[in-house]
Scaffold this motif. Structure first.
Motif, PDB file in Angstrom:
ATOM      1  N   TRP A  84       0.843  -1.108   0.075  1.00  0.00           N
ATOM      2  CA  TRP A  84      -0.054  -0.029   0.065  1.00  0.00           C
ATOM      3  C   TRP A  84       0.838   1.243  -0.023  1.00  0.00           C
ATOM      4  O   TRP A  84       2.025   1.300  -0.131  1.00  0.00           O
ATOM      5  CB  TRP A  84      -0.876  -0.072   1.037  1.00  0.00           C
ATOM      6  N   THR A  85       0.345   2.415   0.007  1.00  0.00           N
ATOM      7  CA  THR A  85       0.971   3.749  -0.200  1.00  0.00           C
ATOM      8  C   THR A  85       1.634   3.709   0.913  1.00  0.00           C
ATOM      9  O   THR A  85       1.363   3.715   2.350  1.00  0.00           O
ATOM     10  CB  THR A  85       0.006   4.896  -0.237  1.00  0.00           C
ATOM     11  N   GLN A  86       3.090   4.282   1.062  1.00  0.00           N
ATOM     12  CA  GLN A  86       4.153   4.275   2.133  1.00  0.00           C
ATOM     13  C   GLN A  86       4.579   5.979   1.791  1.00  0.00           C
ATOM     14  O   GLN A  86       5.020   6.234   0.779  1.00  0.00           O
ATOM     15  CB  GLN A  86       5.143   3.664   2.022  1.00  0.00           C
ATOM     16  N   VAL A  87       4.725   6.645   2.999  1.00  0.00           N
ATOM     17  CA  VAL A  87       5.353   8.016   2.942  1.00  0.00           C
ATOM     18  C   VAL A  87       6.093   8.133   4.182  1.00  0.00           C
ATOM     19  O   VAL A  87       6.010   7.346   5.225  1.00  0.00           O
ATOM     20  CB  VAL A  87       4.241   9.061   2.988  1.00  0.00           C
ATOM     21  N   SER A  88       7.212   9.018   4.228  1.00  0.00           N
ATOM     22  CA  SER A  88       7.867   9.380   5.286  1.00  0.00           C
ATOM     23  C   SER A  88       8.671  10.759   5.068  1.00  0.00           C
ATOM     24  O   SER A  88       9.170  10.804   3.921  1.00  0.00           O
ATOM     25  CB  SER A  88       8.951   8.105   5.855  1.00  0.00           C
ATOM     26  N   ASP A  89       8.941  11.420   6.337  1.00  0.00           N
ATOM     27  CA  ASP A  89       9.785  12.395   6.006  1.00  0.00           C
ATOM     28  C   ASP A  89      11.209  12.234   6.800  1.00  0.00           C
ATOM     29  O   ASP A  89      11.916  12.984   6.726  1.00  0.00           O
ATOM     30  CB  ASP A  89       9.311  13.731   6.731  1.00  0.00           C
ATOM     31  N   LEU A  90      11.052  10.882   7.198  1.00  0.00           N
ATOM     32  CA  LEU A  90      12.334  10.378   7.820  1.00  0.00           C
ATOM     33  C   LEU A  90      12.938  11.179   8.803  1.00  0.00           C
ATOM     34  O   LEU A  90      14.030  11.486   9.104  1.00  0.00           O
ATOM     35  CB  LEU A  90      13.594  10.320   6.684  1.00  0.00           C
ATOM     36  N   LYS A  91      12.185  11.890   9.488  1.00  0.00           N
ATOM     37  CA  LYS A  91      12.353  12.564  10.850  1.00  0.00           C
ATOM     38  C   LYS A  91      12.330  11.951  12.293  1.00  0.00           C
ATOM     39  O   LYS A  91      12.307  12.553  13.239  1.00  0.00           O
ATOM     40  CB  LYS A  91      11.551  14.013  10.779  1.00  0.00           C
ATOM     41  N   TYR A  92      12.004  10.480  11.996  1.00  0.00           N
ATOM     42  CA  TYR A  92      11.979   9.844  13.377  1.00  0.00           C
ATOM     43  C   TYR A  92      10.926  10.387  14.247  1.00  0.00           C
ATOM     44  O   TYR A  92       9.857  10.571  13.749  1.00  0.00           O
ATOM     45  CB  TYR A  92      13.377   9.887  14.091  1.00  0.00           C
ATOM     46  N   TRP A  93      11.080  10.582  15.499  1.00  0.00           N
ATOM     47  CA  TRP A  93       9.999  11.201  16.205  1.00  0.00           C
ATOM     48  C   TRP A  93       9.788  12.574  16.006  1.00  0.00           C
ATOM     49  O   TRP A  93       8.629  13.229  16.841  1.00  0.00           O
ATOM     50  CB  TRP A  93      10.469  10.914  17.654  1.00  0.00           C
ATOM     51  N   ASN A  94      10.365  13.135  15.106  1.00  0.00           N
ATOM     52  CA  ASN A  94       9.954  14.629  14.761  1.00  0.00           C
ATOM     53  C   ASN A  94       9.201  14.622  13.352  1.00  0.00           C
ATOM     54  O   ASN A  94       8.962  15.540  12.888  1.00  0.00           O
ATOM     55  CB  ASN A  94      11.477  15.549  14.711  1.00  0.00           C
ATOM     56  N   SER A  95       8.510  13.375  13.193  1.00  0.00           N
ATOM     57  CA  SER A  95       7.582  13.214  12.206  1.00  0.00           C
ATOM     58  C   SER A  95       6.751  14.303  12.097  1.00  0.00           C
ATOM     59  O   SER A  95       5.863  14.217  13.176  1.00  0.00           O
ATOM     60  CB  SER A  95       7.231  11.805  12.034  1.00  0.00           C
ATOM     61  N   GLU A  96       6.565  15.030  11.398  1.00  0.00           N
ATOM     62  CA  GLU A  96       5.438  16.054  10.918  1.00  0.00           C
ATOM     63  C   GLU A  96       4.074  15.581  11.248  1.00  0.00           C
ATOM     64  O   GLU A  96       3.306  16.032  11.819  1.00  0.00           O
ATOM     65  CB  GLU A  96       5.385  17.065   9.765  1.00  0.00           C
ATOM     66  N   ALA A  97       3.460  14.299  10.363  1.00  0.00           N
ATOM     67  CA  ALA A  97       2.508  13.676  10.434  1.00  0.00           C
ATOM     68  C   ALA A  97       2.237  13.211  11.894  1.00  0.00           C
ATOM     69  O   ALA A  97       0.920  13.092  12.490  1.00  0.00           O
ATOM     70  CB  ALA A  97       2.265  12.526   9.335  1.00  0.00           C
ATOM     71  N   ALA A  98       3.314  12.376  12.367  1.00  0.00           N
ATOM     72  CA  ALA A  98       2.892  11.889  13.880  1.00  0.00           C
ATOM     73  C   ALA A  98       2.848  13.003  14.852  1.00  0.00           C
ATOM     74  O   ALA A  98       1.683  12.764  15.685  1.00  0.00           O
ATOM     75  CB  ALA A  98       4.326  11.295  14.330  1.00  0.00           C
ATOM     76  N   LYS A  99       3.248  14.062  14.605  1.00  0.00           N
ATOM     77  CA  LYS A  99       2.852  15.255  15.570  1.00  0.00           C
ATOM     78  C   LYS A  99       1.540  15.755  15.262  1.00  0.00           C
ATOM     79  O   LYS A  99       0.657  16.039  16.136  1.00  0.00           O
ATOM     80  CB  LYS A  99       3.912  16.498  15.296  1.00  0.00           C
ATOM     81  N   LEU A 100       1.148  15.717  14.209  1.00  0.00           N
ATOM     82  CA  LEU A 100      -0.090  16.289  13.791  1.00  0.00           C
ATOM     83  C   LEU A 100      -1.207  15.447  14.298  1.00  0.00           C
ATOM     84  O   LEU A 100      -2.487  15.992  14.490  1.00  0.00           O
ATOM     85  CB  LEU A 100      -0.390  16.307  12.267  1.00  0.00           C
ATOM     86  N   TYR A 101      -1.066  14.052  14.305  1.00  0.00           N
ATOM     87  CA  TYR A 101      -2.075  13.237  14.792  1.00  0.00           C
ATOM     88  C   TYR A 101      -1.689  12.713  16.374  1.00  0.00           C
ATOM     89  O   TYR A 101      -2.356  11.972  16.849  1.00  0.00           O
ATOM     90  CB  TYR A 101      -2.137  11.906  14.064  1.00  0.00           C
ATOM     91  N   GLY A 102      -0.790  13.336  17.168  1.00  0.00           N
ATOM     92  CA  GLY A 102      -0.380  13.053  18.351  1.00  0.00           C
ATOM     93  C   GLY A 102       0.130  11.786  18.938  1.00  0.00           C
ATOM     94  O   GLY A 102      -0.243  11.277  19.781  1.00  0.00           O
ATOM     95  N   VAL A 103       0.749  11.199  17.864  1.00  0.00           N
ATOM     96  CA  VAL A 103       1.123   9.937  17.983  1.00  0.00           C
ATOM     97  C   VAL A 103       2.603   9.945  18.878  1.00  0.00           C
ATOM     98  O   VAL A 103       3.595  10.677  18.617  1.00  0.00           O
ATOM     99  CB  VAL A 103       1.684   9.191  16.541  1.00  0.00           C
ATOM    100  N   ARG A 104       2.394   9.348  20.156  1.00  0.00           N
ATOM    101  CA  ARG A 104       3.596   9.280  20.938  1.00  0.00           C
ATOM    102  C   ARG A 104       4.088   8.010  21.192  1.00  0.00           C
ATOM    103  O   ARG A 104       5.065   7.655  21.844  1.00  0.00           O
ATOM    104  CB  ARG A 104       3.095   9.753  22.239  1.00  0.00           C
ATOM    105  N   ALA A 105       3.644   6.898  20.281  1.00  0.00           N
ATOM    106  CA  ALA A 105       4.082   5.525  20.598  1.00  0.00           C
ATOM    107  C   ALA A 105       3.447   4.787  19.347  1.00  0.00           C
ATOM    108  O   ALA A 105       2.467   4.998  18.835  1.00  0.00           O
ATOM    109  CB  ALA A 105       3.364   4.772  21.773  1.00  0.00           C
ATOM    110  N   ILE A 106       4.590   3.805  18.732  1.00  0.00           N
ATOM    111  CA  ILE A 106       3.944   3.082  17.612  1.00  0.00           C
ATOM    112  C   ILE A 106       4.378   1.520  17.986  1.00  0.00           C
ATOM    113  O   ILE A 106       4.917   1.402  18.748  1.00  0.00           O
ATOM    114  CB  ILE A 106       4.941   3.321  16.370  1.00  0.00           C
ATOM    115  N   PRO A 107       3.253   0.736  17.211  1.00  0.00           N
ATOM    116  CA  PRO A 107       2.447   1.014  16.056  1.00  0.00           C
ATOM    117  C   PRO A 107       1.029   1.879  16.926  1.00  0.00           C
ATOM    118  O   PRO A 107       0.688   1.558  17.819  1.00  0.00           O
ATOM    119  CB  PRO A 107       2.004  -0.297  15.719  1.00  0.00           C
ATOM    120  N   SER A 108       0.732   2.784  15.667  1.00  0.00           N
ATOM    121  CA  SER A 108      -0.415   3.501  16.267  1.00  0.00           C
ATOM    122  C   SER A 108      -1.312   3.736  14.815  1.00  0.00           C
ATOM    123  O   SER A 108      -0.743   3.683  13.723  1.00  0.00           O
ATOM    124  CB  SER A 108      -0.196   4.813  16.662  1.00  0.00           C
TER     125      SER A 108
END
Length: 330
Positions: A277-301
């Protein structure tokens, strides 16, 4: 005149309260021995957003080392012989601290003396189950309480529960970076709760092209946050593959966001786990912009989004994901 004096006094009080936890640098001496290592280098690292950054190094001579530093204290730091691996977590305080470092099993048998904060952190890790509200109430002024709320519990609490636990912390901790992140997280999680529209974002796919989440509108989309380095994520991937193969023809899709740091590791995991399926990443680890937008503090989420772009579920894993999709895509 009285009004002017009152305004000045108010300003002073506001300034005082806003800088209540303005961390000042204090002297700390860290001496230590490294079991089984006679020479080489050891690195002192600073913790920031689930990541460690090297700030100093010391030579290991005949198995011994020493750091003399002015650091922001009390705070979490790391000691490591290998900057590519997770360090030994150490809560440092001013004064003299000694570390006996065992390099086996990710430093698990290492011993730190001279820091009451680290003693509390060690005791916390040894407990099987800890109720965070009780832990904070017993240690309201400790930086460890703010840290474990931020690091170990935020991802499994509701916004209301996070706010409640912040309130148990001593006023001296309210301006810490940990509480600042938690307060921001409360607002973020409220915005991306079930029943709210899923915020759109654009990121980069493995071929370097920009892809937006909204381009998948019209299907039930599982917005999946994962990473190649995340063991639980890799264990859950076969379950998502199974769900995707079963329901993709019925209107189900997956939009995956990787929190990887290197493209090589990311691409290898995609290939190894057969993720089509579709995969994306900004390769910023825990500084991921998308993760911050969705309040992700642990993975998998993950977040399940309906064809109209509304969030209908969060963190569906294992059989629970299949049950939800079976219900939606009869």
């Amino acid at each position: 005149m009285k009004l002017k004096k009152l305004n000045i006094l108010t300003a002073i009080l506001l300034l005082t309260s806003s800088t209540l936890y303005a961390i000042e640098k204090s002297d700390v001496t860290i001496t230590g021995t490294v079991n089984g290592v006679s020479s080489g280098k050891i690195y002192l690292q600073k913790f920031d957003n689930k990541m460690f950054f090297s700030i100093d190094s010391a030579e290991i001579k005949e198995g011994k080392f020493e750091f003399n530093q002015q650091l922001e204290l009390p705070e979490l730091y790391g000691l490591t012989l290998n900057k590519a691996k997770s360090p030994l977590y150490v809560f440092l305080e001013s004064g003299k601290i000694h570390a006996t470092i065992d390099t086996a099993r990710n430093y698990r048998e290492s011993i730190i003396t001279g820091s009451k904060s680290n003693d509390l952190f060690t005791a916390f890790k040894k407990q099987q189950e800890v109720k965070i509200d009780e832990f904070i109430k017993e240690n309201p002024s400790s930086i460890v309480s703010a840290y474990v709320l931020y690091r170990n519990y935020a991802y499994r609490l509701t916004p209301e529960e996070i706010e409640e636990n912040i309130g148990y912390l001593d006023p001296s901790l309210q301006q810490t970076p940990y509480v600042a992140v938690l307060k921001e997280l409360v607002g973020t999680l409220t915005k991306v709760s079930v029943g709210k529209p899923a915020p759109d974002f654009t990121s980069t796919n493995p071929k370097g092209k920009s892809v937006s989440l909204s381009s998948h509108r019209g299907k039930y989309v599982l917005l999946d946050f994962w990473a190649a380095w995340c063991g639980p994520c890799r264990q859950e991937n076969p379950n998502i593959v199974k769900a995707y193969q079963k329901y993709k023809a019925k209107g189900f899709d997956v939009f995956a966001v990787s929190l990887d740091r290197t493209k090589e590791a990311w691409l290898k995991a995609i290939k190894d786990d057969k993720l089509t399926w579709t995969q994306v990443s900004d390769l910023k680890y825990w500084n991921s912009e998308a993760a911050k937008l969705y309040g992700v503090r642990a993975i998998p989420s993950n977040v399940l989004i309906d064809p109209n772009g509304m969030i209908i579920a969060r963190n569906l894993k294992g059989e629970e994901l299949h049950q939800k999709l079976a219900e939606l895509l009869k």
